[in-house]
Design a protein around this motif. Structure first.
Motif, PDB file in Angstrom:
ATOM      1  N   GLY A   1       0.816  -1.205   0.000  1.00  0.00           N
ATOM      2  CA  GLY A   1       0.000   0.000   0.000  1.00  0.00           C
ATOM      3  C   GLY A   1       0.851   1.256   0.000  1.00  0.00           C
ATOM      4  N   ARG A   2       0.205   2.365   0.312  1.00  0.00           N
ATOM      5  CA  ARG A   2       0.888   3.664   0.320  1.00  0.00           C
ATOM      6  C   ARG A   2       1.241   4.051   1.751  1.00  0.00           C
ATOM      7  NH1 ARG A   2      -2.158   7.804  -3.426  1.00  0.00           N
ATOM      8  NH2 ARG A   2      -0.317   8.929  -2.779  1.00  0.00           N
ATOM      9  N   PRO A   3       2.447   4.598   1.936  1.00  0.00           N
ATOM     10  CA  PRO A   3       2.804   5.028   3.286  1.00  0.00           C
ATOM     11  C   PRO A   3       2.092   6.329   3.653  1.00  0.00           C
ATOM     12  CG  PRO A   3       4.570   5.544   1.778  1.00  0.00           C
ATOM     13  CD  PRO A   3       3.539   4.762   0.991  1.00  0.00           C
ATOM     14  N   HIS A   4       2.074   6.596   4.910  1.00  0.00           N
ATOM     15  CA  HIS A   4       1.538   7.861   5.421  1.00  0.00           C
ATOM     16  C   HIS A   4       2.363   9.005   4.834  1.00  0.00           C
ATOM     17  CE1 HIS A   4       0.755  11.057   8.332  1.00  0.00           C
ATOM     18  NE2 HIS A   4      -0.368  10.408   8.604  1.00  0.00           N
ATOM     19  N   PRO A   5       1.767  10.148   4.475  1.00  0.00           N
ATOM     20  CA  PRO A   5       2.535  11.271   3.913  1.00  0.00           C
ATOM     21  C   PRO A   5       3.664  11.764   4.826  1.00  0.00           C
ATOM     22  CG  PRO A   5       0.190  11.645   3.637  1.00  0.00           C
ATOM     23  CD  PRO A   5       0.332  10.418   4.480  1.00  0.00           C
ATOM     24  N   GLY A   6       3.540  11.561   6.123  1.00  0.00           N
ATOM     25  CA  GLY A   6       4.592  11.959   7.048  1.00  0.00           C
ATOM     26  C   GLY A   6       5.897  11.221   6.799  1.00  0.00           C
ATOM     27  N   GLN A   7       5.806  10.021   6.219  1.00  0.00           N
ATOM     28  CA  GLN A   7       7.020   9.259   5.921  1.00  0.00           C
ATOM     29  C   GLN A   7       7.862   9.991   4.882  1.00  0.00           C
ATOM     30  OE1 GLN A   7       8.193   6.806   7.490  1.00  0.00           O
ATOM     31  NE2 GLN A   7       9.822   6.127   6.162  1.00  0.00           N
ATOM     32  N   TYR A   8       7.236  10.612   3.916  1.00  0.00           N
ATOM     33  CA  TYR A   8       7.993  11.363   2.914  1.00  0.00           C
ATOM     34  C   TYR A   8       8.618  12.616   3.517  1.00  0.00           C
ATOM     35  CZ  TYR A   8       5.900   8.193  -0.400  1.00  0.00           C
ATOM     36  OH  TYR A   8       5.531   7.065  -1.068  1.00  0.00           O
ATOM     37  N   TRP A   9       7.955  13.178   4.514  1.00  0.00           N
ATOM     38  CA  TRP A   9       8.543  14.320   5.214  1.00  0.00           C
ATOM     39  C   TRP A   9       9.804  13.872   5.938  1.00  0.00           C
ATOM     40  CZ3 TRP A   9      10.027  15.761  10.016  1.00  0.00           C
ATOM     41  CH2 TRP A   9      10.276  17.117  10.203  1.00  0.00           C
ATOM     42  N   TYR A  10       9.754  12.710   6.594  1.00  0.00           N
ATOM     43  CA  TYR A  10      10.940  12.179   7.275  1.00  0.00           C
ATOM     44  C   TYR A  10      12.081  11.950   6.291  1.00  0.00           C
ATOM     45  CZ  TYR A  10       8.600  11.106  11.728  1.00  0.00           C
ATOM     46  OH  TYR A  10       7.959  11.166  12.933  1.00  0.00           O
ATOM     47  N   LEU A  11      11.764  11.363   5.146  1.00  0.00           N
ATOM     48  CA  LEU A  11      12.797  11.102   4.138  1.00  0.00           C
ATOM     49  C   LEU A  11      13.400  12.415   3.644  1.00  0.00           C
ATOM     50  CD1 LEU A  11      11.044   8.257   2.148  1.00  0.00           C
ATOM     51  CD2 LEU A  11      13.096   8.016   3.547  1.00  0.00           C
ATOM     52  N   GLY A  12      12.560  13.404   3.384  1.00  0.00           N
ATOM     53  CA  GLY A  12      13.064  14.703   2.937  1.00  0.00           C
ATOM     54  C   GLY A  12      13.914  15.384   3.994  1.00  0.00           C
ATOM     55  N   ALA A  13      13.526  15.257   5.252  1.00  0.00           N
ATOM     56  CA  ALA A  13      14.314  15.864   6.331  1.00  0.00           C
ATOM     57  C   ALA A  13      15.699  15.233   6.423  1.00  0.00           C
ATOM     58  CB  ALA A  13      13.568  15.706   7.659  1.00  0.00           C
ATOM     59  N   LEU A  14      15.769  13.918   6.236  1.00  0.00           N
ATOM     60  CA  LEU A  14      17.079  13.255   6.276  1.00  0.00           C
ATOM     61  C   LEU A  14      17.945  13.624   5.081  1.00  0.00           C
ATOM     62  CD1 LEU A  14      16.205   9.718   7.660  1.00  0.00           C
ATOM     63  CD2 LEU A  14      17.485  11.529   8.793  1.00  0.00           C
ATOM     64  N   VAL A  15      17.321  13.775   3.925  1.00  0.00           N
ATOM     65  CA  VAL A  15      18.078  14.222   2.744  1.00  0.00           C
ATOM     66  C   VAL A  15      18.650  15.614   2.996  1.00  0.00           C
ATOM     67  CG1 VAL A  15      17.878  14.909   0.323  1.00  0.00           C
ATOM     68  CG2 VAL A  15      16.895  12.745   1.089  1.00  0.00           C
ATOM     69  N   CYS A  16      17.860  16.503   3.563  1.00  0.00           N
ATOM     70  CA  CYS A  16      18.347  17.859   3.891  1.00  0.00           C
ATOM     71  C   CYS A  16      19.451  17.795   4.935  1.00  0.00           C
ATOM     72  CB  CYS A  16      17.198  18.734   4.376  1.00  0.00           C
ATOM     73  SG  CYS A  16      16.029  19.166   3.089  1.00  0.00           S
ATOM     74  N   LEU A  17      19.343  16.907   5.896  1.00  0.00           N
ATOM     75  CA  LEU A  17      20.378  16.768   6.917  1.00  0.00           C
ATOM     76  C   LEU A  17      21.689  16.305   6.296  1.00  0.00           C
ATOM     77  CD1 LEU A  17      21.190  16.864   9.890  1.00  0.00           C
ATOM     78  CD2 LEU A  17      20.371  14.510  10.085  1.00  0.00           C
ATOM     79  N   LEU A  18      21.608  15.400   5.337  1.00  0.00           N
ATOM     80  CA  LEU A  18      22.827  14.959   4.651  1.00  0.00           C
ATOM     81  C   LEU A  18      23.468  16.112   3.932  1.00  0.00           C
ATOM     82  CD1 LEU A  18      21.951  11.461   3.181  1.00  0.00           C
ATOM     83  CD2 LEU A  18      23.692  11.985   4.866  1.00  0.00           C
TER      84      LEU A  18
END
Length: 145
Positions: free
Chosen positions: A128-145
């Motif tokens: 299925g599809r993940p919760h939209p908050g999961q994409y926020w977490y992924l984006g935050a980690l990309v920005c942290l890198l």
């Protein structure tokens, strides 16, 4: 093992991180005036020692909820502790030995990259599809890198 039992290590890790963050915050406030004038700003110390490990711990705790997958294994649970250790090393390097700052930087990038890879795999392999908050977490980690 029930879901309640499987989340116990994560809860214990979060309680430990919160305790260390609070103790670290209080410890840095009391002798801050004794640090050398080249000391990092207190905001950096608070971010490195408290906020980043707590944020990473929360991301690890909530990723299984957002992706409807199982709790992480112990190597992933250690990532916030690695973030805490790199924060301590980075703060120490900024105060006393700036030439060693690359060591905690490499460790922090490695821990963040491992966490990003784990979260990406969880997002890609779930049904299925993940919760939209999961994409926020992924984006935050990309920005942290």
């Amino acid at each position: 093992m029930t879901l309640r039992d499987s989340s116990k290590p994560v809860r214990l890790a979060m309680i430990g991180l919160a305790t260390v963050a609070l103790v670290g915050f209080l410890a840095i406030l009391s002798p801050f005036h004794l640090l050398p004038s080249s000391a990092p700003p207190i905001i950096h110390v608070i971010m490195a020692l408290g906020i980043m490990p707590l944020i990473m711990g929360a991301m690890i705790y909530f990723t299984p909820v957002l992706t409807r997958t199982r709790m992480p294994s112990w190597p992933m649970l250690s990532v916030p502790m690695v973030a805490l250790m790199t924060g301590i090393m980075a703060t120490s390097s900024l105060v006393w030995r700036r030439d060693l700052l690359f060591i905690p930087a490499v460790l922090a990038i490695s821990a963040t990259g491992a966490m990003l890879a784990w979260m990406w795999r969880r997002t890609r392999t779930m049904l299925g599809r993940p919760h939209p908050g999961q994409y926020w977490y992924l984006g935050a980690l990309v920005c942290l890198l």
